[in-house]
Design an enzyme around this catalytic site. Sequence first.
Site, PDB file in Angstrom:
ATOM      1  N   CYS A 150       0.823  -1.215   0.000  1.00 54.15           N
ATOM      2  CA  CYS A 150       0.000   0.000   0.000  1.00 54.15           C
ATOM      3  C   CYS A 150       0.854   1.260   0.000  1.00 54.15           C
ATOM      4  O   CYS A 150       1.697   1.438   0.878  1.00 54.15           O
ATOM      5  CB  CYS A 150      -0.907  -0.040   1.226  1.00 54.15           C
ATOM      6  SG  CYS A 150      -1.736   1.502   1.496  1.00 54.15           S
ATOM      7  N   ARG A 153      -0.037   4.645   3.116  1.00 55.61           N
ATOM      8  CA  ARG A 153      -0.122   4.291   4.529  1.00 55.61           C
ATOM      9  C   ARG A 153       0.140   5.427   5.497  1.00 55.61           C
ATOM     10  O   ARG A 153       0.036   5.239   6.711  1.00 55.61           O
ATOM     11  CB  ARG A 153       0.848   3.147   4.814  1.00 55.61           C
ATOM     12  CG  ARG A 153       0.324   1.821   4.380  1.00 55.61           C
ATOM     13  CD  ARG A 153       1.338   0.739   4.638  1.00 55.61           C
ATOM     14  NE  ARG A 153       2.329   0.614   3.589  1.00 55.61           N
ATOM     15  CZ  ARG A 153       3.455  -0.061   3.707  1.00 55.61           C
ATOM     16  NH1 ARG A 153       3.732  -0.638   4.850  1.00 55.61           N
ATOM     17  NH2 ARG A 153       4.295  -0.157   2.697  1.00 55.61           N
ATOM     18  N   TRP A 322      -9.564   5.898  -0.480  1.00 54.75           N
ATOM     19  CA  TRP A 322      -9.961   6.652  -1.666  1.00 54.75           C
ATOM     20  C   TRP A 322      -8.986   6.350  -2.790  1.00 54.75           C
ATOM     21  O   TRP A 322      -7.931   5.749  -2.564  1.00 54.75           O
ATOM     22  CB  TRP A 322     -10.069   8.137  -1.367  1.00 54.75           C
ATOM     23  CG  TRP A 322      -8.881   8.744  -0.699  1.00 54.75           C
ATOM     24  CD1 TRP A 322      -7.724   9.152  -1.285  1.00 54.75           C
ATOM     25  CD2 TRP A 322      -8.744   9.021   0.698  1.00 54.75           C
ATOM     26  NE1 TRP A 322      -6.873   9.659  -0.357  1.00 54.75           N
ATOM     27  CE2 TRP A 322      -7.475   9.601   0.870  1.00 54.75           C
ATOM     28  CE3 TRP A 322      -9.561   8.843   1.807  1.00 54.75           C
ATOM     29  CZ2 TRP A 322      -7.009   9.997   2.122  1.00 54.75           C
ATOM     30  CZ3 TRP A 322      -9.085   9.237   3.044  1.00 54.75           C
ATOM     31  CH2 TRP A 322      -7.835   9.814   3.203  1.00 54.75           C
TER      32      TRP A 322
END
Length: 1217
Positions: A150, A153, A322
């Site tokens: 990710c 983060r 998002w």
Amino acid sequence: MKETPEQTDTVPSGCPFTGFGSSKYHPMNRKFMKLKNYQNGQEFVDTLCNQAHEDTPCQPKHCGGSVMFPRSPEHQDRPRGTPRSQEVLLQEAKEFIDGYYRSMNRPPSGFHQARWEQIQAEVAKTGTYQLTTQELTYGAKMAWRNAYRCIGRIQWNKLTLFDARSVTTAGQMFDAICNHIKYTTNKGNLRSAITVFPQRTDGKHDYRVWNMQLVSYAGYRNEDGTITGDPANVEFTEVCQKLGWKSPKGRFDILPIVVSAGGQDPEFFDIPEDVILRIHISHPKYPWFKDMGLQWYALPAVSGMMFDCGGIEFCACPFSGWYMSTEVAARDLCDPQRYNMLEPIAKNMGLDTSNYRNLWKDQALVEANLAVLHSYQEANVTIVDHHTAADSFMKFMENEQRLRGGCPADWVWIVPPMSGSVTPVFHQEMSRYIVKPTYSYQVQAWKTHNWKKRDGSEAVRKQQRKFHFKEIAGAVQFASQLFGEALSRRVKATILYATETGKSETYANMLGQVFSHAFNAQVMCMDDYDIVDLEHEGLLLVVTSTFGNGDAPENGEIFFKALQNMAEEYHLMMSSTNTLDSVPDIKKPFNPAQRIVPVGQFARSQSTPKGMSVTEPLSKAVQNMSVPNTPDRTGQNGDWQRWPSVYSEAPAGSLANVRFAVFALGSSAYPKYCQFGKDVDSLLGHLSGERIEPVACGDELNGQEQSFKEWAADVFKAACDAFCLESDSVMARATERLNSDKAASPDAVRLMQTHTADDLVPGLGRCHGRQLISCTAKHARMVHEKDTGRSTINVSVTSGGNPSKLKFKPGDHLAVFPRNRQEIVNAIRRRLIRCPEGPVELQVMRKVTTPLGVDKRWEAHQRLPRTTVTDMLTWYMDVTTPPTPNMLRMMAAMATDENEQTKLKLLATNGEAYEEWKFTNWPNLAETLAEFPSIEADGPFILCNLPLMQARAYSISSAPDYRPDEVQLTVAVVQYHTRGGQGPLHYGVCSNYLNEIEEGDRIICYFRNAPSFHMPENKSDPIMMIGPGTGVAPFRSFWEQRHHEKRRAPEGTKFGPMTLFFGGRSRAMDLYAEEKKDMMQDGVLTKCHLALSRQPGVPKTYVQDQLMEQHEDVLECLTNPNGHIYVCGDCTMAHDVYLTLEKMLYTKAGMEPEQAKLYMEKMRDSNHYHEDIFGITLRTAEVTDKTRALISKKASMDKDTGADRLPKYRRDSIGVL
Ligand SMILES: Cc1cc2nc3c(=O)[nH]c(=O)nc-3n(C[C@H](O)[C@H](O)[C@H](O)COP(=O)(O)OP(=O)(O)OC[C@H]3O[C@@H](n4cnc5c(N)ncnc54)[C@H](O)[C@@H]3O)c2cc1C
Ligand SMILES: NC(=O)c1ccc[n+]([C@@H]2O[C@H](COP(=O)([O-])OP(=O)(O)OC[C@H]3O[C@@H](n4cnc5c(N)ncnc54)[C@H](OP(=O)(O)O)[C@@H]3O)[C@@H](O)[C@H]2O)c1
Ligand SMILES: Cc1cc2nc3c(=O)[nH]c(=O)nc-3n(C[C@H](O)[C@H](O)[C@H](O)COP(=O)(O)O)c2cc1C
């Protein structure tokens, strides 16, 4: 791939990232990983990798760094679907719980050990254990923090958790999912959240969300082999169709939600269209872009992964953040195996697509990205571009390196799918490993489901429910209690209170009842609260009074210190990262030993509600963004790396996820009106908490209860809005409770006869949650001349044969539990009905929700003991404070006479009438019942609703070394006539009780430590003591202590000067006059100044005037770095003294006014200026009347300006002084 010129030196062979395969970096030998940034040449060492849990997909001779779906952990250690062994479960639980408590960076506490023991016991008994909501929230955030694929983060700490572990059916799962979508979408201002469903038990009853994403488009295989819609979802679309879903067969059809609860067959539900936010894609420059008819949705919500936390597996845990623009533009719309729009876009741009040399693909890709960014921004939907996301990731990595020695990261996924090398992440070496808690892949539900009713291949289970969101919200309200409770458990509301006299607790309980209509509300005293839970709260409501001089009530002190420590830590972190544009100015040291703590500095850093509004102070990089996300290498949307949210480079404070509101009780007669509540509010805001309502003040002198009720209704609405619980009727029902007669209706309480009565000391101890001691009265004697019309007494108590009980120092307090006067108790007792004789137990009816429905049970009152009604009224209940409006409302319901009913109702609802009645008569319960003879006073109901009798604090007036096995007090006996002197005589409860004690009587009490009011360690430090009237009390313990020390000290020991400023009405009221003379003679007291205020022939003088007169002496102590100034007694007097000394510094010591102010603050902060505040004790009636007159003047001004239309708590938020 990037160049790694030095790689051969450091990693001779094996995986370049993990080192797996090289002998040097063999996992058994590996202790750290050196990682280099090729852009700036910086290197750092990752040591966190030593905590890695799982093996990577790499083998000794080949690297699996780009494998899409590494084998999930459940495959590695056991057959799929089988629960973990108890041994592994406990091992992981221990690691998790240790991490949970360690993460708070607070000293080890009993809570930690107790929790671990509880988990072990639970596992031994049930085979598993339940995480608390706070632990779960912490785990969910950590899992995001650990999500190595990710990019977003940096905001890991800002994740809201919806605890849906109590759902039992697919329908409830769907409702929770709708709530999740609604909450997180937030009309385009996206918020990250996770909803957690029940954990895996035996592996056969899993809860699963079958969709890979909550919102996604269907894909249909056409007969000619082409696909309409999203090719990534063809397989799942077919599953939905087999379940009976009737699809419109368009390009952008939202797939239904398919869920299975507890291993049951799945059910599907259409998501109401009004819950989904779609964005139609247009381009800022090319009008034709719109005509392509492309669209995407706002919310990337991953729903196919498993949350692995503390050894427990949550197979259904949809989470969302998002989008990063490349995810939609480059991947979803342009990947060849997805909507494949690159070529049509290029053609519309007029580009030649026959060969690559004109870079048509790259040109079209840039325009697609611009179109997506533009469209989301136009629609006010959060989105982030990949450059901003990459910048923020670099910052996150740097923070993580500093905070925990590493950051698991998968280069292959972190680098955005376009423009890789122009983002900084491209040039950064990364190490990929798994630390727990974590989100991991699991096999799609339809591939593993064990069908109950039909074979999955022919499944045509037509279970379709169509709802609009409004109906769903309505369903929450009208559904059965069980269902309602299950839903409400999703959002926990923690209500903390701190109180000295019990009002805040009463209000907190009322608030708890209001909030329980829509939340899982828990009411707790600050002292009973484990502060480590704070950052994992979703909604925190604080109800607290102010004590001392702007200080915390005693049971709020520890909580407040912990908050201050957190604020200090955060401040230090912010200073070191220096990522915020403005770091709050914390110039004063934090001194946990101080009772009066510097908190004013936080007032300037008031945080505004955060949400994700772009009005926050943003770092430069962040100003470019509207929202975040990561690349998705799967070619599908359903992965968690897309969910990351990059919002700000600045790490949010630890309460970033906590929504809060504070109600502050106080009295505007005090200079620091409601200060403690305001300070708590400031600190919560400073730690990035999101304030859902401005701090509200409730003035004891002006409609406190009314202000509270108005605030409670407002804050309930604000909380419902914040958590997207919108139902007007839930609102109405919840707040109805605030004005309802049925608060706890008489049929919900009863008194049952018992055989035995509890002893008073343990009974009172349990009632107040304290260890109490029982002492023996010795004497009560006047300490001034007789015939003054007043009485100030010296009270002496002894241990009664166990001196070790008396542990205190000069400066500490003794808190005494008094008894109510017998005539008042008898008058009330005569009026109470439904009260059996002999010992009784007060029982309250509780509604308990069980799987079989709502069960009603009688339970003993949590605090009140088994004893006689007379004893309850004598020792346990406060029957002298005038009844509150709420109590009057209850009485109105019990009155049989219509006129009385009307009057009681008026008093209960009309603030002005109530205040007038209260302050004129100051009526106790007996007098109120006498005023309304028709009240049929229901005994159990009244006992249940009366406030508890509070102990009264007294500054100890003796030194333990000087008078072993004895504690002495100096007590002003409070007696006054109500109605401005014309009404009946009233007796202060405790002072008169002490005045009437007889030798040998039992005195129930406890010691209160006052570390900030102790004598200086260094005996040569000068001491100045200022205490008019009973304010002299603690100074007597000082001079006795000094007397003792002087007697024992070796010849030549140097003692600092001790000066006393005392004030009294007359010479006859010069307390301890003879004793002071003796102390002067013995050289214990250096000087004694006496200010007389009502001595005939002597000008009225207060201690402040004396101080000014003696300014040379005073300044000598005040400006001496070792000097100590002690002030004791009335709050207004203490404030005046403080201001006098400040004035002295700039009028007599050559300081500038600002300098003088700072000097005084420094004295206080460095524990050289000490205060022991009794409250408003001097000229009580006068001060109260004056303040009330000011209030009514202000009210009439408010009327003129129209401010009276504001809620009452807003009108008096600033106080009247
Ligand atoms: C930290 C601390 C230390 C203290 N140390 C001392 C000490 O050393 N010596 C000491 O004497 N006290 C001390 N006090 C005050 C003490 O705790 C009690 O408040 C005091 O003794 C009165 O208690 P009571 O039960 O007799 O009166 P209560 O029954 O509590 O009645 C007092 C209340 O009566 C009302 N009242 C009082 N006078 C009037 C009036 N004229 N008209 C209308 N209403 C009125 C006010 O509301 C007042 O609060 C201290 C307080 C604190 C907080
Ligand atoms: N009924 C009784 O038997 C009895 C006996 C003792 C005390 N009390 C009550 O108990 C409380 C405390 O009594 P106490 O003995 O501690 O004090 P006190 O005798 O009432 O007052 C002590 C001195 O402080 C002065 N003072 C008043 N306001 C001041 C201010 N803002 N700054 C500096 N000095 C100020 C008083 O002056 P003033 O002349 O202006 O008041 C008086 O000289 C009072 O409420 C009192 O009414 C009742
Ligand atoms: C000793 C004492 C000190 C107080 N100090 C303050 C103060 O500094 N500021 C304030 O606004 N109220 C002050 N108050 C008023 C209380 O905050 C107020 O009575 C409140 O309603 C008590 O609520 P509780 O019952 O929850 O403690 C003080 C009251 C007492 C008795």
